[in-house]
Design an enzyme around this catalytic site. Structure first.
Site, PDB file in Angstrom:
ATOM      1  N   LYS A  81       0.747  -1.313   0.081  1.00 47.12           N
ATOM      2  CA  LYS A  81      -0.177   0.071   0.117  1.00 47.12           C
ATOM      3  C   LYS A  81       0.856   1.037   0.118  1.00 47.12           C
ATOM      4  O   LYS A  81       0.941   2.393   0.510  1.00 47.12           O
ATOM      5  CB  LYS A  81      -0.763   0.011   1.179  1.00 47.12           C
ATOM      6  N   HIS A 146       7.526  -7.674  -2.202  1.00 51.43           N
ATOM      7  CA  HIS A 146       7.372  -6.439  -0.755  1.00 51.43           C
ATOM      8  C   HIS A 146       8.606  -7.404  -0.175  1.00 51.43           C
ATOM      9  O   HIS A 146       8.342  -6.900   1.337  1.00 51.43           O
ATOM     10  CB  HIS A 146       6.013  -7.114  -0.473  1.00 51.43           C
ATOM     11  N   SER A 176      -4.239   3.135   4.305  1.00 52.07           N
ATOM     12  CA  SER A 176      -4.934   2.360   2.495  1.00 52.07           C
ATOM     13  C   SER A 176      -4.896   1.273   3.116  1.00 52.07           C
ATOM     14  O   SER A 176      -5.401   0.245   2.621  1.00 52.07           O
ATOM     15  CB  SER A 176      -3.517   2.610   2.337  1.00 52.07           C
ATOM     16  N   GLY A 302      -5.949   7.859  -3.494  1.00 50.28           N
ATOM     17  CA  GLY A 302      -4.770   8.041  -4.693  1.00 50.28           C
ATOM     18  C   GLY A 302      -3.692   9.397  -3.788  1.00 50.28           C
ATOM     19  O   GLY A 302      -3.659  10.545  -4.385  1.00 50.28           O
TER      20      GLY A 302
END
Length: 343
Positions: A81, A146, A176, A302
């Site tokens: 995120k 990640h 988020s 966003g």
């Protein structure tokens, strides 16, 4: 069954199948690892200093064991995120901009995650030794992960493979991640309370956390070897995307020529990769990622500074204190102003 139900059913099925796929060696390893409840479902295991989701533990080990990096490879590295989807689109479009006509851009028919595939959630998800040459249509090869810097395969760190990393205001990132996780939880599970997951987040207990270690490892690597690791901040891209895109192109070894700049190539890439443009494409509205996540769920607002609509003053105070403690003296800073919120 609607898309959301299909997604949750697939995620549940994948998690149930995970432990069945573990061999004796991995089973023995898991028994030695600290374990915590995951934010979505399944468990988090403290593996090599980071909290690895059970669903990708085996793929991470396969990635570490079998991946052989080429000097020409590019790896997009992010914390969950932290605007991974946008960075994938920008990197793909910049690196391969001479491979296709503008009206035939692959982003019009494929998602960023299909074009720049995750090592742990895709490439190694079902095969410990996948045929990488068949996975990357274009060259040089471009992948995503990640995984923290310290746990990357040795071949990545020992080669000239380039790493593009992006981080984000930790308050926006937490919001988020919390909302994203709630969307994917099974209907039989209670929604994640912000207080509970915020405490877990601050203690580092989240997928691929602690975030402080994750960001600092890549930050330090970028300071030690700026030709190998590029450290970007989401807020900088939002503020001046054109100059940041030129910086990315220079780092990748494909700087924009004077003619390209005159022809508006930079602006064209910015346009096709814009958050609003990507979100409105049919390919990003329908279907599921191989991990079971609906493509549309990779897109939220966003915005920068949206955390101010969710976090309490005590949460803000705790996270600001943690950031000061963890990052003090590193040179890595974040702007927590809520006055710069933008689309």
């Amino acid at each position: 069954m609607d898309a959301a139900e299909t997604s949750k059913a697939k995620i549940a099925s994948l998690i149930q199948d995970v432990k069945k796929s573990w061999d004796d060696e991995l089973q023995q390893l898991v028994h030695t690892l600290p374990k915590e409840e995951g934010w979505i479902s399944g468990s988090l295991y403290l593996y090599q200093g980071f909290w690895c989701p059970a669903i990708v533990l085996k793929p991470v080990v396969s990635f570490q064991t079998h991946f052989q990096a080429f000097d020409s490879d590019v790896m997009v590295a992010t914390f969950p995120k932290c605007c991974t989807t946008w960075l994938k689109a920008l990197t793909f479009s910049t690196l391969y901009r001479d491979r296709f006509a503008r009206d035939e851009h692959p982003l019009l028919t494929s998602t960023p995650h299909q074009l720049v595939r995750f090592m742990e959630y895709d490439v190694y998800a079902n095969n410990p030794c996948p045929g990488l040459e068949n996975i990357c249509v274009y060259k040089p090869r471009l992948f995503a992960t990640h995984v923290p810097h310290a746990s990357l395969p040795t071949s990545i760190k020992d080669s000239k493979c380039k790493i593009v990393y992006i981080c984000r205001n930790l308050m926006d990132m937490f919001v988020s991640l919390w909302l994203f996780s709630n969307k994917l939880r099974d209907e039989n599970q209670e929604s994640l309370s912000p207080d509970k997951v915020f405490d877990m987040f601050c203690r580092g207990i989240c997928a691929f956390g602690p975030i402080f270690d994750h960001a600092l490892e890549y930050w330090n690597a970028s300071q030690e070897n700026p030709d190998k690791v590029l450290f970007l901040k989401y807020e900088d891209l939002k503020e001046d995307i054109n100059s940041q895109l030129k910086r990315l192109a220079m780092f990748l070894g494909v700087p924009f020529t004077e003619d390209e700049e005159k022809q508006g190539v930079v602006e064209e890439i910015v346009k096709v990769c814009s958050f609003d443009k990507l979100r409105e494409l049919e390919v990003n509205k329908k279907g599921l990622h191989i991990s079971g996540i609906p493509h549309k769920d990779f897109f939220r607002k966003g915005k920068v500074g949206d955390w101010s609509n969710y976090l309490t003053p005590s949460m803000v105070e705790r996270l600001e204190k943690l950031v000061h403690e963890k990052l003090d003296g590193s040179g890595l800073t974040f702007n927590f102003s809520s006055k710069i919120s933008q689309d």
